[in-house]
Design an enzyme around this catalytic site. Sequence first.
Site, PDB file in Angstrom:
ATOM      1  CE  LYS A   1     -17.158  -2.311  -5.054  1.00 16.91           C
ATOM      2  NZ  LYS A   1     -17.938  -1.802  -3.939  1.00 16.91           N
TER       3      LYS A   1
ATOM      4  CE  LYS B   1      -4.293  -1.733   1.980  1.00 17.14           C
ATOM      5  NZ  LYS B   1      -5.113  -1.822   3.183  1.00 17.14           N
TER       6      LYS B   1
ATOM      7  CE  LYS C   1      -7.816 -11.870  -3.063  1.00 19.13           C
ATOM      8  NZ  LYS C   1      -7.098 -11.716  -1.817  1.00 19.13           N
TER       9      LYS C   1
END
Length: 355
Positions: A217, A134, A214
């Site tokens: 969304k 991140k 994978k």
Amino acid sequence: MSGQPPVETAEAPREATTDEGPRGSRVMSGIQPTGAIHIGNYFGAIQNWARLQDEYECFYSIVDLHAVTVPYEPGELPSAVEELAISLLAAGLDPDRCRLFVQSEIPEIPELAWILTTIAPLGNLQRMTQFKDKAGEESESVNAGLLMYPVLQAADILILKADRVPVGEDQVQHLELSRVLARRFNNAFGETFPEPRPLLTRSRRVIGLDGRSKMSKSKGNHVGLLDPPETIRERMKTAFTDPQRKRREDPGRPWVCNVFSLHHLFSDEGTIARVDRECRAAEIGCFEDKMLLAENMIEYLAPMRERADELRARPGRIREILAAGRDAASELARETMNEVRERIGLWQANRPDTA
Ligand code: AMP
Ligand code: TRP
């Protein structure tokens, strides 16, 4: 998993999720309110959460304080929480058999998290794979909340003294930190917390409709758990199959086809065997196969959509369920924090006078 730091314990115990855990074990897990959930979340996590309700005392948390570590829209957060609660209940969480609550309603969680930061090894936090992903190249300017994320997660678990935590592989490293923190606290201040163990989800990573990554969304390769039939049909039309099968008359290779692997989640044995045979023999085309899968998905998911519609028709019911979950979690959280305050020597104005 490679690239992970050696935390204090070498191995994460892998338990079958069907394992008859000792009675009295407490299960806790959390999920971020980042909108409606997809079939990958369901088969990768939520289905397992629902199963565990039969065997354990379960607490499930909608972790909104984790969600605010990345950019988000404040005006949309409350409805994201509500939508997630609806999805989870529709997917089988039963308010009579588990406690569902919203993390930020328990102020003792961030309070405990602060105390845990004082014993959390900075190096461990900086080496967390998810933090590194991140933070990317920006590790100087990145917000400190992202670094502390796993400490808050440890507080979620330890505040309830939960000892089993159903998570996917990607969370094992965070769980290790929870164990390290429990152990460090116990060593420094006396036995307080059980060391939480991961209950690894038996099931698989669900690959997205692109057939490559994978399901997620953010990649837009997903099928929503509560998507209406028309949306499911439209989405399934875009699904990738065996990339080598260019024409209808080419024999297909079900073993490399993601649509075929999705059949295993939604179709019965007979259908799976027939598709396997007919695909190899070029008797069924990819489009036809995808539409067959779409119909089976629609049928499989229909009861969940019905439950969600019932819940949406009674908005007061969601509030009631979340309030009951909050009250149960809050009671445990207050007990734990009283104990923690005592152990670490914080001033307590109402402490009984023992002199
Ligand atoms: P996320 O929304 O990515 O934080 O995921 C919430 C939960 O769903 C986590 O326990 C994930 O491990 C699980 N999950 C998310 N995507 C998938 C997927 N494609 N396949 C299996 N499990 C998933
Ligand atoms: N970090 C977890 C995830 O991304 C979510 C989470 C927050 C969690 N608190 C938790 C999971 C406590 C298990 C226990 O999936």
